[in-house]
Design an enzyme around this catalytic site. Structure first.
Site, short mmCIF file in Angstrom:
data_model
loop_
_atom_site.label_atom_id
_atom_site.label_comp_id
_atom_site.label_asym_id
_atom_site.label_seq_id
_atom_site.Cartn_x
_atom_site.Cartn_y
_atom_site.Cartn_z
N GLY A 46 1.30 -0.78 0.33
CA GLY A 46 -0.03 -0.33 -0.05
C GLY A 46 1.04 1.34 0.04
O GLY A 46 1.85 0.58 0.47
N GLN A 51 3.17 10.09 1.18
CA GLN A 51 4.30 9.66 1.42
C GLN A 51 5.07 10.15 0.47
O GLN A 51 6.28 9.56 0.75
CB GLN A 51 4.15 7.80 1.76
CG GLN A 51 3.70 7.32 2.50
CD GLN A 51 3.74 5.96 2.93
OE1 GLN A 51 1.72 5.38 2.31
NE2 GLN A 51 4.50 5.00 3.20
N CYS A 88 5.38 0.45 7.88
CA CYS A 88 5.21 1.46 6.64
C CYS A 88 6.73 1.82 6.38
O CYS A 88 7.48 1.75 6.51
CB CYS A 88 5.02 2.18 7.76
SG CYS A 88 4.62 4.11 6.26
N LEU A 89 6.63 1.61 4.77
CA LEU A 89 7.28 2.05 4.57
C LEU A 89 7.88 3.56 4.54
O LEU A 89 9.11 3.74 3.90
CB LEU A 89 7.32 2.33 2.60
CG LEU A 89 6.48 1.36 1.33
CD1 LEU A 89 6.01 1.44 -0.10
CD2 LEU A 89 7.54 -0.16 1.89
N HIS A 130 -4.59 2.12 6.95
CA HIS A 130 -3.20 2.64 7.31
C HIS A 130 -3.52 3.86 6.40
O HIS A 130 -2.49 4.90 6.98
CB HIS A 130 -2.49 1.04 7.20
CG HIS A 130 -0.99 2.10 7.48
ND1 HIS A 130 -0.23 1.25 8.06
CD2 HIS A 130 -0.67 2.70 6.43
CE1 HIS A 130 0.98 1.80 7.81
NE2 HIS A 130 1.17 2.55 6.83
N GLU A 131 -3.72 3.52 5.10
CA GLU A 131 -3.22 4.36 3.77
C GLU A 131 -4.31 5.79 4.54
O GLU A 131 -3.86 6.57 3.78
CB GLU A 131 -3.44 3.71 2.59
CG GLU A 131 -2.98 2.84 2.59
CD GLU A 131 -1.18 2.92 2.98
OE1 GLU A 131 -0.67 3.77 2.84
OE2 GLU A 131 -0.99 1.87 2.70
N HIS A 134 -2.58 7.62 6.99
CA HIS A 134 -1.78 8.66 6.02
C HIS A 134 -1.88 9.94 5.77
O HIS A 134 -1.21 11.16 5.35
CB HIS A 134 -0.74 8.10 5.42
CG HIS A 134 0.04 6.85 5.29
ND1 HIS A 134 1.65 7.39 5.99
CD2 HIS A 134 0.85 5.37 5.28
CE1 HIS A 134 2.14 6.52 6.34
NE2 HIS A 134 1.61 5.20 5.83
NI NI Z 1 2.93 3.34 5.99
#
Ligand code: NI
Length: 160
Positions: A46, A51, A88-89, A130-131, A134
């Site tokens: 995702g 991000q 998380c990235l 989660h997204e 963000h």
């Molecule tokens: Ni994330």
């Protein structure tokens, strides 16, 4: 492998910024394409536009062979919750346990401006929550169960 380093990491104040509704969802095709490519490059499941420093309410996801884009996502959470591991990235090398709704309904648009209405559960439901966090400037580390944050190699947990 050398990454393109386009994903913002923890500590960057842009990750705390709230993203804006998109007026014309069909204007997001290029952004969504770039996000899907980056998600692949990072082996993520995702990614939210925030991000990569773009403040439109756009997210992409990929679970197995299925993938999708949501512009202006709205989530209706069902009551039942479960605790699961997240990475998380934007928080590389960390994992934590987060309580999320097990099932939800997501509505919005795809990158061609077509309406999306999907029921999600388990991993996909977790990714979408989660997204959307963000897009609201919230990171999973702020939601993690007390004491659950721990170092984790990027190979051990899928970034979302
Ligand atoms: Ni994330």
């Amino acid at each position: 492998m050398i990454k393109s380093r386009e994903v913002l990491v923890y500590g960057d104040p842009r990750l705390k910024q709230r993203a804006e509704e998109v007026e014309d969802p069909s204007s997001c095709a290029d952004l969504a394409e770039r996000m899907h490519a980056l998600m692949e490059e990072y082996n993520g499941a995702g990614l939210a536009a925030v991000q990569i420093g773009d403040f439109r309410r756009v997210l992409v996801w990929k679970v197995g062979e299925e993938q999708g884009t949501l512009v202006n996502p709205r989530l209706e959470l069902e009551g039942e919750t479960e605790i699961g591991i997240e990475g998380c990235l934007s928080v590389p090398g960390m994992a934590g346990d987060v309580r999320r709704a097990l099932r939800l309904r997501a509505t919005g648009f795809d990158a061609n401006g077509k309406e999306v209405d999907l029921e999600a559960e388990g991993l996909l439901a977790r990714i979408l929550q989660h997204e959307v966090d963000h897009l609201d400037g919230v990171l999973f580390v702020e939601r993690a169960e007390l004491g659950s944050l721990r170092p984790a190699p990027m190979t051990a947990v899928t970034g979302i």
